[in-house]
Motif scaffolding. Structure first.
Motif, PDB file in Angstrom:
ATOM      1  N   TYR A  96      78.977 -31.860  72.170  1.00 14.08           N
ATOM      2  CA  TYR A  96      79.950 -30.801  72.438  1.00 14.08           C
ATOM      3  C   TYR A  96      80.767 -30.490  71.200  1.00 14.08           C
ATOM      4  O   TYR A  96      80.864 -31.298  70.272  1.00 14.08           O
ATOM      5  CB  TYR A  96      80.857 -31.151  73.622  1.00 14.08           C
ATOM      6  CG  TYR A  96      81.712 -32.390  73.486  1.00 14.08           C
ATOM      7  CD1 TYR A  96      83.077 -32.310  73.188  1.00 14.08           C
ATOM      8  CD2 TYR A  96      81.170 -33.662  73.710  1.00 14.08           C
ATOM      9  CE1 TYR A  96      83.871 -33.440  73.110  1.00 14.08           C
ATOM     10  CE2 TYR A  96      81.953 -34.799  73.636  1.00 14.08           C
ATOM     11  CZ  TYR A  96      83.312 -34.687  73.334  1.00 14.08           C
ATOM     12  OH  TYR A  96      84.090 -35.809  73.242  1.00 14.08           O
TER      13      TYR A  96
ATOM     14  N   HIS B  67      78.423 -18.673  72.796  1.00 15.42           N
ATOM     15  CA  HIS B  67      77.914 -18.644  74.165  1.00 15.42           C
ATOM     16  C   HIS B  67      76.907 -17.507  74.351  1.00 15.42           C
ATOM     17  O   HIS B  67      75.901 -17.660  75.049  1.00 15.42           O
ATOM     18  CB  HIS B  67      79.071 -18.492  75.154  1.00 15.42           C
ATOM     19  CG  HIS B  67      79.763 -19.778  75.478  1.00 15.42           C
ATOM     20  ND1 HIS B  67      79.156 -20.786  76.200  1.00 15.42           N
ATOM     21  CD2 HIS B  67      81.009 -20.226  75.179  1.00 15.42           C
ATOM     22  CE1 HIS B  67      79.998 -21.804  76.333  1.00 15.42           C
ATOM     23  NE2 HIS B  67      81.128 -21.495  75.725  1.00 15.42           N
TER      24      HIS B  67
ATOM     25  N   PRO C 245      75.655 -23.309  85.034  1.00  9.63           N
ATOM     26  CA  PRO C 245      75.737 -22.440  83.852  1.00  9.63           C
ATOM     27  C   PRO C 245      76.960 -22.757  83.000  1.00  9.63           C
ATOM     28  O   PRO C 245      78.065 -22.948  83.527  1.00  9.63           O
ATOM     29  CB  PRO C 245      75.858 -21.037  84.465  1.00  9.63           C
ATOM     30  CG  PRO C 245      75.269 -21.164  85.838  1.00  9.63           C
ATOM     31  CD  PRO C 245      75.623 -22.551  86.280  1.00  9.63           C
ATOM     32  N   GLY C 246      76.718 -22.843  81.689  1.00 14.33           N
ATOM     33  CA  GLY C 246      77.830 -23.094  80.771  1.00 14.33           C
ATOM     34  C   GLY C 246      78.436 -24.473  80.869  1.00 14.33           C
ATOM     35  O   GLY C 246      79.490 -24.733  80.284  1.00 14.33           O
ATOM     36  N   SER C 247      77.801 -25.376  81.631  1.00 15.32           N
ATOM     37  CA  SER C 247      78.314 -26.754  81.784  1.00 15.32           C
ATOM     38  C   SER C 247      79.802 -26.758  82.124  1.00 15.32           C
ATOM     39  O   SER C 247      80.594 -27.530  81.571  1.00 15.32           O
ATOM     40  CB  SER C 247      78.058 -27.557  80.498  1.00 15.32           C
ATOM     41  OG  SER C 247      76.713 -27.533  80.121  1.00 15.32           O
ATOM     42  N   LYS C 248      80.187 -25.899  83.062  1.00 13.46           N
ATOM     43  CA  LYS C 248      81.612 -25.675  83.334  1.00 13.46           C
ATOM     44  C   LYS C 248      82.353 -26.940  83.750  1.00 13.46           C
ATOM     45  O   LYS C 248      83.431 -27.252  83.231  1.00 13.46           O
ATOM     46  CB  LYS C 248      81.777 -24.591  84.396  1.00 13.46           C
ATOM     47  CG  LYS C 248      83.220 -24.165  84.604  1.00 13.46           C
ATOM     48  CD  LYS C 248      83.319 -22.979  85.554  1.00 13.46           C
ATOM     49  CE  LYS C 248      84.779 -22.560  85.726  1.00 13.46           C
ATOM     50  NZ  LYS C 248      84.900 -21.397  86.649  1.00 13.46           N
TER      51      LYS C 248
ATOM     52  N   ILE D  23      82.743 -26.337  74.034  1.00  9.81           N
ATOM     53  CA  ILE D  23      81.406 -25.777  74.212  1.00  9.81           C
ATOM     54  C   ILE D  23      80.399 -26.923  74.205  1.00  9.81           C
ATOM     55  O   ILE D  23      80.504 -27.851  73.391  1.00  9.81           O
ATOM     56  CB  ILE D  23      81.083 -24.739  73.119  1.00  9.81           C
ATOM     57  CG1 ILE D  23      79.703 -24.095  73.368  1.00  9.81           C
ATOM     58  CG2 ILE D  23      81.149 -25.354  71.719  1.00  9.81           C
ATOM     59  CD1 ILE D  23      79.429 -22.895  72.469  1.00  9.81           C
TER      60      ILE D  23
ATOM     61  N   GLU E 286      83.016 -17.522  72.087  1.00 10.03           N
ATOM     62  CA  GLU E 286      82.385 -16.500  72.920  1.00 10.03           C
ATOM     63  C   GLU E 286      81.067 -16.038  72.297  1.00 10.03           C
ATOM     64  O   GLU E 286      80.063 -15.856  72.992  1.00 10.03           O
ATOM     65  CB  GLU E 286      83.320 -15.310  73.098  1.00 10.03           C
ATOM     66  CG  GLU E 286      82.750 -14.226  74.003  1.00 10.03           C
ATOM     67  CD  GLU E 286      83.694 -13.060  74.197  1.00 10.03           C
ATOM     68  OE1 GLU E 286      83.318 -12.113  74.923  1.00 10.03           O
ATOM     69  OE2 GLU E 286      84.803 -13.080  73.625  1.00 10.03           O
TER      70      GLU E 286
ATOM     71  N   ARG F 100      82.638 -29.349  80.860  1.00 11.99           N
ATOM     72  CA  ARG F 100      83.646 -28.885  79.904  1.00 11.99           C
ATOM     73  C   ARG F 100      85.055 -29.213  80.387  1.00 11.99           C
ATOM     74  O   ARG F 100      85.932 -29.578  79.594  1.00 11.99           O
ATOM     75  CB  ARG F 100      83.488 -27.384  79.666  1.00 11.99           C
ATOM     76  CG  ARG F 100      82.286 -27.030  78.792  1.00 11.99           C
ATOM     77  CD  ARG F 100      81.963 -25.551  78.865  1.00 11.99           C
ATOM     78  NE  ARG F 100      83.146 -24.732  78.629  1.00 11.99           N
ATOM     79  CZ  ARG F 100      83.336 -23.537  79.172  1.00 11.99           C
ATOM     80  NH1 ARG F 100      82.433 -23.040  80.015  1.00 11.99           N
ATOM     81  NH2 ARG F 100      84.412 -22.860  78.885  1.00 11.99           N
TER      82      ARG F 100
ATOM     83  N   ASP G 130      88.683 -23.850  77.746  1.00  9.98           N
ATOM     84  CA  ASP G 130      88.054 -22.756  77.010  1.00  9.98           C
ATOM     85  C   ASP G 130      87.884 -23.058  75.522  1.00  9.98           C
ATOM     86  O   ASP G 130      87.337 -22.243  74.772  1.00  9.98           O
ATOM     87  CB  ASP G 130      88.820 -21.443  77.198  1.00  9.98           C
ATOM     88  CG  ASP G 130      90.271 -21.531  76.744  1.00  9.98           C
ATOM     89  OD1 ASP G 130      90.659 -22.563  76.154  1.00  9.98           O
ATOM     90  OD2 ASP G 130      91.021 -20.569  76.978  1.00  9.98           O
TER      91      ASP G 130
END
Length: 371
Positions: free
Chosen positions: A219, A232, A48-51, A69, A229, A54, A66
């Protein structure tokens, strides 16, 4: 009606594709292996969120995690950004990538087109700043620009940046082709990632340099935490597939591959530019892996009949087929090209290997001889 892009090999099977601006060296081995290995792991959802991706990209770009994205290609980020910002009045430098306009239209944003001039090679100059309407709240620019291949100079970027900062205007800079710049060309412009303003959003892409358009991953980088935010929240879950995430992680470490590609592309681009000019085509300056040029109408069909796909640019705003009686593009007041009564058309071709370029050149030269 759907906007037509290049790269439609599904309707033109077995044709040599010069219509999409993809690295002629193909996908790096490390990227291919990562994507293939991810197939077996695809019995699970993507992260999730390509953490993790990133985190790798943040290290690559020297920003915090942070501030990054990830999207299902750069195009998804454009639409998410439009939805998050809901701009009322945006400015585009035309001709440019159609998805800028399409994403703005999706939120009913009014658009002011500022026309780049053919007579100056479609270069974006400081004159652009004075043409930005006073009530504009968003400016989108490509650097290098698609389809013109032109860079924005350091001085012009600084002037645009200052104007946007002073007037509360969001500035979006699409650097999807930045990796194709040689060191000399990169020194003539400014990479936007280092900008401190929270109103600057930078778009990057793996699609072109690492030859992975079918995997869909791009990205964005921005220092506005609230904006990211919101993007997302608007984003669908698992928007970047596991093969795309894994391939992008591998691509992030292929800086030597990118640097070598940029040098090889520059050599091939210079050769192709000179040969096209010698044939009689008008070719515009470029610093990336494609060339914009113009010649008589009918070239796209002729090339297709001989096994080559090239990009018909008549659906780019400002590059429509010229039917003016004087042979001039109506939108380009300072146009220096064209013959009286001639119907001319703009085309774009990708720069590929020397052997591939020679094959296409033979077809393009034969077309002019048959006129």
């Amino acid at each position: 009606m759907t906007h037509k892009h290049g790269g439609n090999i599904y309707e033109h099977k077995n044709a040599a594709d010069f219509s999409a601006n993809i690295n002629f060296r193909g996908m790096p081995d490390s990227v291919r292996r990562a994507a293939m290995e991810a197939i077996d792991a695809s019995i699970h959802y993507p992260e999730p969120g390509s953490k993790e991706l990133r985190k790798i990209l943040a290290k690559r770009e020297n920003v915090s995690e942070d501030q990054v994205i990830c999207g299902n290609g750069a195009a998804e980020l454009m639409f998410l950004l439009a939805l998050a910002l809901r701009p009322k009045h945006a400015v585009l430098a035309q001709p440019c990538f159609f998805e800028y306009e399409q994403s703005l239209q999706s939120v009913d944003c009014r658009i002011t087109n500022i026309w780049l001039k053919e007579g100056s090679g479609f270069e974006l100059t400081e004159e652009f700043v004075s043409q930005i309407p006073s009530d504009a709240d968003l400016v989108i620019l490509g650097n290098p620009n698609n389809p013109t291949g032109q860079l924005i100079s350091k001085e012009v970027i600084a002037a645009i940046r200052a104007h946007c900062r002073e007037n509360g205007i969001y500035l979006v800079i699409d650097e999807s082709f930045f990796d194709f710049l040689t060191e000399e060309d990169a020194a003539r412009t400014t990479e936007a990632i280092g900008f401190e303003e929270e109103t600057v959003f930078v778009i990057k892409s793996f699609t072109k340099m690492y030859a992975m358009p079918g995997l869909r991953v791009g990205y964005g980088i921005c220092k506005n935490a609230a904006l990211l935010e919101k993007m997302h929240l608007l984003m669908q879950p698992w928007n970047v597939s596991l093969p795309a995430q894994m391939a992008a992680k591998a691509a992030a470490g292929e800086s030597e591959f990118a640097a070598k590609t940029a040098k090889m592309t520059a050599v091939n681009r210079e050769w192709m530019t000179e040969k096209l000019k010698a044939c009689g085509y008008t070719v515009f300056p470029s610093c990336t892996n494609y060339l914009l040029f113009w010649g008589p109408a009918g070239l796209t069909e002729y090339a297709e009949a001989h096994g080559y796909l090239i990009r018909d640019c008549s659906n780019f705003r400002g590059l429509e087929i010229n039917k003016d009686a004087a042979g001039m593009d109506i939108r380009q007041e300072d146009s220096v090209c064209g013959k009286t009564g001639e119907i001319r058309q703009y085309y774009r071709i990708c720069i590929r290997s020397q052997q591939e370029n020679e094959g296409l050149l033979a077809v393009l030269a034969a077309f002019l001889k048959n006129q």
